[in-house]
Design a protein around this motif. Structure first.
Motif: not given
Length: 660
Positions: A499-510, A523-539
């Protein structure tokens, strides 16, 4: 020096850009009298023109901008944003969460969303074809961090309904952004003042407001927006009559982590019970330097229970804050000598916490060694506690620039019954640390259900999950309250399937930065990062066999896109470093409560994973045919493994998993 943003930093930028070098070569070609005036003029332009005539060369003026140029080349062609969303829709479906396709699409779209006005964004949200991927679109719009995006979302979503899934999804994503605009904070303040029909959504609003305020405070200190939020939260807290109301606002203050709230939080320790425990958690979240000596006496009173009797969780929190902020030989002597007349599980936890700190802090280790050298402290009667509680932090992975760690802090009661546990995944750098993810479990009143005749029947049966993402505490999720609700779950088999417990996409770097090199190039530097997460559980629970089996699967995809570029009238050079991986961390827990003491075995497993890196370089000279493009692809496989927890867990696993 590359500046690290206040939040959402997965690892130092040195892991992406090892070094940036600017070289100039000067050769002596002759010597002349330097007193001779080459050119002059009444204005800058006339002086340049005069110098051009003297040198017989055409000189021109070039302006250097102090602003980062965010006009990235659009890799998706000349599609409009609605068309681009349509093209990427399949990648955004829930089945692709925690996969590289979802994280990459998130990064592709987030910069485009930043360039659009409210009407365009609103049309995307209201398009019926996007209904299936609306939660993921909310993640992207929240990460864009523009007032237009937040306004569009607030106008479309219904914050005064019993159905809160979409509003909460938006607030979860918004709470982790690294650069919240003051306009966004004021819009959330307005929603808080308006109130909501759902108490759960209202608590999430408060927690989001606290998180945004913390990030804004780290960048702007105690400005008008921060003062406005603190005044609102503390005023409403003082008006609360019920404990549940107090818990909402104390948790919101914990997310703000602003030192000026210390006095308010300290005053609420005297309420005892859950309010005191939550106030102590909020104090623990404050910066170390914010916890003053005046608080030390209050914390000692809580741990030693000098005025009122406190919950064991409150005593443990007080001990942790003392050990982290006021470590001394006399403090350790006081804490350890009190163990002869205290709870075995609290004693065991505190000793494990002392060991944990000693392993990572040389100064603390010296204090411990000096304290234990005293015979009345360092003896069997004090140190040989027989509880099951534990506290430790171990290395997950590491290199020259960072360490990834995992930690388990678990408080037990009675005959091996879990009261509270926190599992943490974090990153430690040379100049700081970041909590990536925390899963907390809390329970109460389960002794009688498991057959413990000595259980406290006055405590209502309850259990739940509390999650923290990128240092942001989310609303606790209660699994059940009361024996009737628990038995309903057991008989119906609720949660027996993943069963899904927690899901989402989050901005890691900006992170974006302009660096002026000594040779005049920009010089121009840019860093962009994403964490895509899916947590499920069963009992799965069996009352007949008196055992339970739980599985929690944490899947994540991380994509980091970085670029360093130099653009001028005579040369353009781009270097991009993209990295990504799909990872998982699974927990399997078996519990046997057929006899006392209960047995519990937890296994932590990481399947094998592959880290992909792509390094690309593009160079061209305007007005010429010279063009260079090189790409290097790297793959690194990390084999699967199981991780050791504490020794008692290993001993129980050996018994419970032994073939019969």
């Amino acid at each position: 020096m590359i500046r690290r943003p206040p939040r959402s930093t997965l690892f130092p930028y040195t892991t992406l850009f090892r070094s940036i070098q600017s070289k100039q070569i000067f050769r002596l070609i002759g010597e002349e009298d330097g007193s001779k005036l080459l050119a002059n003029g009444e204005s800058e332009n006339k002086a340049v023109k005069s110098l051009s005539n003297v040198l017989d060369k055409q000189l021109f003026k070039r302006e250097f901008s102090h602003k980062f140029d965010a006009s990235f080349k659009d890799a998706s062609g000349c599609k409009t944003l609605p068309e681009l969303v349509s093209k990427k829709r399949n990648n955004l479906k829930v089945g692709n969460l925690a996969k590289l396709t979802s994280a990459t699409t998130f990064l592709d779209l987030v910069q485009r969303f930043r360039l659009c006005d409210e009407s365009v964004l609103k049309s995307i949200l209201t398009n019926s074809k996007n209904k299936e991927v609306l939660p993921q679109l909310l993640d992207i719009m929240a990460a864009s961090q523009t007032p237009a995006a937040v306004t569009a979302i607030i106008s479309v979503l219904n914050f005064d309904s019993d159905v809160i899934d979409l509003p909460e999804r938006f607030l979860y994503a918004l709470s982790t952004v690294p650069y919240p605009d003051k306009t966004i904070i004021r819009k959330i303040v307005e929603l808080v003042k308006q109130g909501t029909k759902s108490e759960k959504l209202f608590e999430t609003l408060l927690l989001t407001l606290g998180s945004l305020t913390k990030t804004h405070y780290l960048q702007n200190k105690l400005n008008d927006e921060v003062k406005l939020v603190l005044s609102l939260l503390e005023t409403k807290l003082s008006e609360c009559k019920a404990d549940v109301c107090k818990l909402w606002y104390i948790r919101a203050l914990r997310n703000t982590a602003v030192p000026s709230s210390l006095s308010t939080l300290t005053n609420h320790i005297s309420f005892g019970g859950k309010v005191a425990s939550e106030a102590l958690r909020a104090i623990k979240a404050l910066p170390t330097e914010a916890v003053t000596d005046d608080v030390k006496a209050v914390l000692l009173q809580v741990y030693l229970e000098r005025k009122i009797k406190h919950d064991s969780s409150a005593r443990i929190l007080a001990a942790e804050i003392l050990l982290d902020n006021f470590a001394s030989v006399s403090l350790l002597e006081t804490l350890l000598l009190s163990m002869t007349n205290s709870s075995v599980e609290v004693n065991t936890y505190v000793i494990q916490k002392i060991k944990e700190n000693a392993l990572t802090d040389n100064a603390f280790r010296t204090i411990v060694r000096n304290a234990l050298s005293m015979l009345h402290v360092g003896n069997y009667n004090v140190l040989a506690q027989g509880g099951s509680s534990t506290a430790f932090t171990h290395l997950l992975a590491g290199d020259d620039y960072l360490n990834a760690t995992y930690g388990l802090h678990m408080e037990m009661i009675g005959d091996g019954i879990l009261k509270r546990s926190d599992f943490d995944i974090g990153m430690a750098f040379s100049d700081g640390s970041l909590n990536l993810f925390t899963v907390g479990l809390f329970a109460g009143g389960l002794g009688s259900f498991a057959g413990d005749n000595n259980a406290n029947d006055d405590e209502e049966m309850t259990a739940g999950i509390e999650i923290s993402v990128l240092g942001v505490g989310l609303r606790p999720y209660t699994l059940f309250t009361g024996q009737g609700e628990l038995m309903g779950h057991v008989w119906s088999g609720t949660g027996s399937e993943p069963t899904p417990i927690f899901q989402g996409n989050f901005l890691l770097h900006d992170h974006r930065q302009t660096v002026y090199l000594q040779n005049g190039l920009v010089l121009q530097l840019s860093v962009l990062g994403c964490l895509s997460f899916d947590m499920t559980g069963s009992i799965q629970t069996s009352l007949w066999n008196r055992n339970a089996h739980t599985v929690i699967n944490n899947k994540a995809a991380v994509v980091i896109q970085s670029m360093a570029r130099i653009e001028s009238t005579f040369v353009n050079s781009h270097i991009g470093v993209n990295a990504g991986t799909e990872a998982a961390l699974n927990f399997v827990t078996d519990l046997e409560f057929a006899e006392s003491p209960f047995k519990m075995c937890t296994q932590m497993q990481q399947p094998s994973l592959t880290i992909r890196r792509v390094v690309s370089k593009v160079e061209n000279i305007p007005g010429s045919k010279h063009k260079l493009r090189r790409t290097k692809r790297l793959l690194e496989t990390v084999p699967g493994k199981s991780f050791a927890l504490h020794k008692k867990n290993s001993d129980l696993c050996s018994v419970m998993l032994r073939p019969h």
